[in-house]
Design a protein around this motif. Structure first.
Motif, PDB file in Angstrom:
ATOM      1  N   ALA A 274       0.842  -1.196   0.000  1.00  0.00           N
ATOM      2  CA  ALA A 274       0.000   0.000   0.000  1.00  0.00           C
ATOM      3  C   ALA A 274       0.881   1.252   0.000  1.00  0.00           C
ATOM      4  O   ALA A 274       2.020   1.226   0.483  1.00  0.00           O
ATOM      5  CB  ALA A 274      -0.915  -0.003   1.219  1.00  0.00           C
TER       6      ALA A 274
ATOM      7  N   CYS B  61      -0.861  -3.157   7.545  1.00  0.00           N
ATOM      8  CA  CYS B  61      -0.586  -2.705   6.174  1.00  0.00           C
ATOM      9  C   CYS B  61       0.306  -3.714   5.457  1.00  0.00           C
ATOM     10  O   CYS B  61       1.359  -4.089   5.980  1.00  0.00           O
ATOM     11  CB  CYS B  61       0.082  -1.329   6.197  1.00  0.00           C
ATOM     12  N   GLU B  62      -0.131  -4.140   4.270  1.00  0.00           N
ATOM     13  CA  GLU B  62       0.634  -5.058   3.428  1.00  0.00           C
ATOM     14  C   GLU B  62       0.418  -4.672   1.965  1.00  0.00           C
ATOM     15  O   GLU B  62      -0.255  -3.690   1.649  1.00  0.00           O
ATOM     16  CB  GLU B  62       0.173  -6.514   3.633  1.00  0.00           C
TER      17      GLU B  62
ATOM     18  N   LEU C 147      -1.297   4.783   9.028  1.00  0.00           N
ATOM     19  CA  LEU C 147      -1.753   3.655   9.838  1.00  0.00           C
ATOM     20  C   LEU C 147      -0.787   3.358  10.985  1.00  0.00           C
ATOM     21  O   LEU C 147      -1.205   3.090  12.116  1.00  0.00           O
ATOM     22  CB  LEU C 147      -1.919   2.417   8.956  1.00  0.00           C
TER      23      LEU C 147
ATOM     24  N   GLY D  38      -5.865   2.003  -1.802  1.00  0.00           N
ATOM     25  CA  GLY D  38      -4.990   2.992  -1.184  1.00  0.00           C
ATOM     26  C   GLY D  38      -4.562   4.063  -2.171  1.00  0.00           C
ATOM     27  O   GLY D  38      -4.533   5.261  -1.841  1.00  0.00           O
TER      28      GLY D  38
ATOM     29  N   ILE E 137      -0.324   5.921   3.134  1.00  0.00           N
ATOM     30  CA  ILE E 137      -1.277   5.084   3.869  1.00  0.00           C
ATOM     31  C   ILE E 137      -0.560   4.340   4.991  1.00  0.00           C
ATOM     32  O   ILE E 137      -1.008   4.318   6.146  1.00  0.00           O
ATOM     33  CB  ILE E 137      -1.957   4.084   2.924  1.00  0.00           C
ATOM     34  N   GLU E 138       0.575   3.737   4.654  1.00  0.00           N
ATOM     35  CA  GLU E 138       1.342   2.990   5.657  1.00  0.00           C
ATOM     36  C   GLU E 138       1.752   3.900   6.809  1.00  0.00           C
ATOM     37  O   GLU E 138       1.612   3.545   7.992  1.00  0.00           O
ATOM     38  CB  GLU E 138       2.581   2.378   5.004  1.00  0.00           C
TER      39      GLU E 138
ATOM     40  N   ARG F  21       3.419  -3.061  12.344  1.00  0.00           N
ATOM     41  CA  ARG F  21       2.825  -3.245  11.004  1.00  0.00           C
ATOM     42  C   ARG F  21       2.158  -4.600  10.858  1.00  0.00           C
ATOM     43  O   ARG F  21       1.141  -4.736  10.164  1.00  0.00           O
ATOM     44  CB  ARG F  21       3.882  -3.046   9.908  1.00  0.00           C
TER      45      ARG F  21
ATOM     46  N   ASN G  54      -6.481  -5.646   5.297  1.00  0.00           N
ATOM     47  CA  ASN G  54      -5.246  -4.905   5.048  1.00  0.00           C
ATOM     48  C   ASN G  54      -4.076  -5.806   4.691  1.00  0.00           C
ATOM     49  O   ASN G  54      -3.043  -5.325   4.219  1.00  0.00           O
ATOM     50  CB  ASN G  54      -4.872  -4.082   6.284  1.00  0.00           C
TER      51      ASN G  54
END
Length: 396
Positions: free
Chosen positions: A137, A302-303, A145, A192, A141-142, A237, A324
């Motif tokens: 993403a 997040c991935e 988050l 994203g 965004i990362e 994460r 996610n």
């Protein structure tokens, strides 16, 4: 997934040339195999594993000096900010080297986010079609988050690396703008980009795959608590705080093994008695953990599209994960999709599997069946089909 794309393109007759920073089949790294296994340092072993199998050496250029310099400088990095600056500088230099070496008559380029800009700029000037893969993403965004997670868990390690991140983020936006097509491993990645006002119309979701040529090894049968596995660097994460919160609630019901580098854990903390921190392990040993486990748990924040999910499905493991995580899991069929940042959702899913043996069995069978559509061969078919369609080439 390592070297999967150049191998797929080569096998499909579409590869003119492959550039990489360092690999075991070019220049002096080719000689390292003479070092006996018993005395090989881990770094040498890792380098020797970087073999682009299926990609002809005559079609491969490795910028060995750049790759080796990056390895040496990474060991000197003291903070995530240092690592981000190194990542940025190395990617810029890689792009410059590729442009200087040329495109070998190709009409299309395939690159990866944050390592694409210079290459695509030169390619567009020469009239080439540009594909770029967004592997995770967007950084904006990362960053957002993880900042939220740091507020929820202030004792867990976190670094914003603002200056380096700002330039990497600007680089991502520029890459989206110049790319003809942006490949995404999941809808989460595509969404994203769209949420940030990026070119969603350029985005194409192509889920990944893993090598499933060998049948899954027989699982280790056992009595007692449900066995839960997580694989990946432990930290914010990957949603590790929620794994530990759930584990504490699930004592007597489930035991947990957490496999992956542990630098992202808070120091001086005691973990629940049903949790084993296994640390980083060689890739060759991860299959032993799949055989041990009943379920994979990946409550990622997040991935892109986590490879470990594909591997687990292929091993016949139901997967409990978040949207996610960029997953192909179907809720209630081959695993459970849970809300991010909610340990109670993990507890509910694990309790259900622990108490419903038939459900666990059915989800395991469905997981192995689902994996057939996410083999490396099927991934290659999806990727080539999309690229040929966008390149206006006839499919075979």
């Amino acid at each position: 997934m390592h070297y999967a794309v150049p191998r797929i393109l080569s096998q499909s007759g579409m590869l003119e040339h492959f550039y990489t920073d360092i690999c075991a089949t070019k220049s002096w790294p080719r000689l390292l195999h003479v070092i006996p296994n018993s005395v090989r340092p881990q770094g040498v072993q890792s380098l020797l594993s970087r073999k682009p199998i299926g990609v002809p050496a005559k079609h491969t250029t490795a910028f060995t000096r750049l790759g080796w310099t990056r390895v040496r400088n990474r060991s000197k990095c003291k903070t995530p900010a240092d690592e981000s600056r190194l990542h940025l500088a190395s990617n810029k230099e890689f792009g410059r080297l590729v442009v200087d070496a040329g495109f070998f008559g190709a009409d299309t380029t395939f690159t990866y986010n944050t390592a694409s800009l210079e290459i695509m700029q030169a390619a567009k000037q020469q009239g080439l079609t540009t594909f770029m893969e967004q592997t995770i993403a967007p950084m904006t965004i990362e960053r957002r988050l993880l900042a939220d997670e740091s507020k929820r868990h202030p004792d867990w390690p976190y670094s914003d690396t603002a200056d380096a991140y700002d330039e990497l983020i600007a680089r991502e936006y520029a890459e989206w703008e110049i790319a003809d097509h942006v490949l995404c491993g999941s809808e989460f990645v595509k969404q994203g980009i769209a949420d940030l006002g990026g070119p969603a119309e350029k985005c194409i979701v192509v889920p990944y795959g893993v090598d499933t040529q060998r049948p899954p090894e027989k699982k280790i049968s056992h009595d007692g608590p449900l066995r839960i596995l997580t694989v990946g660097a432990l930290g914010l994460r990957k949603g590790t705080p929620y794994v530990l919160e759930a584990a504490d609630t699930l004592k007597g019901t489930a035991v947990f093994k957490l496999v992956g580098p542990a630098e992202g854990l808070p120091t001086g903390r005691e973990f629940p008695s049903n949790v084993e921190i296994c640390g980083a392990v060689p890739r060759s040993q991860v299959t032993d953990f799949y055989r041990w486990a009943d379920v994979l748990l990946l409550p990622s924040i997040c991935e892109g599209s986590a490879t470990v999910i594909y591997e687990s499905l292929a091993a016949g493991l139901p997967v409990i994960c978040t949207h996610n995580a960029g997953s192909v899991v179907k809720d209630g069929v081959d695993g459970f999709l849970i809300a991010a940042t909610e340990s109670s959702a993990i507890v509910t899913a694990v309790m259900r599997l622990a108490s419903e043996c038939e459900l666990l069995k059915n989800l395991s069978l469905n997981a192995a069946e689902k994996a057939k559509n996410y083999s490396m061969r099927r991934y290659g078919e999806r990727l080539v089909k999309v690229m040929k369609l966008k390149m206006r080439m006839p499919s075979v």
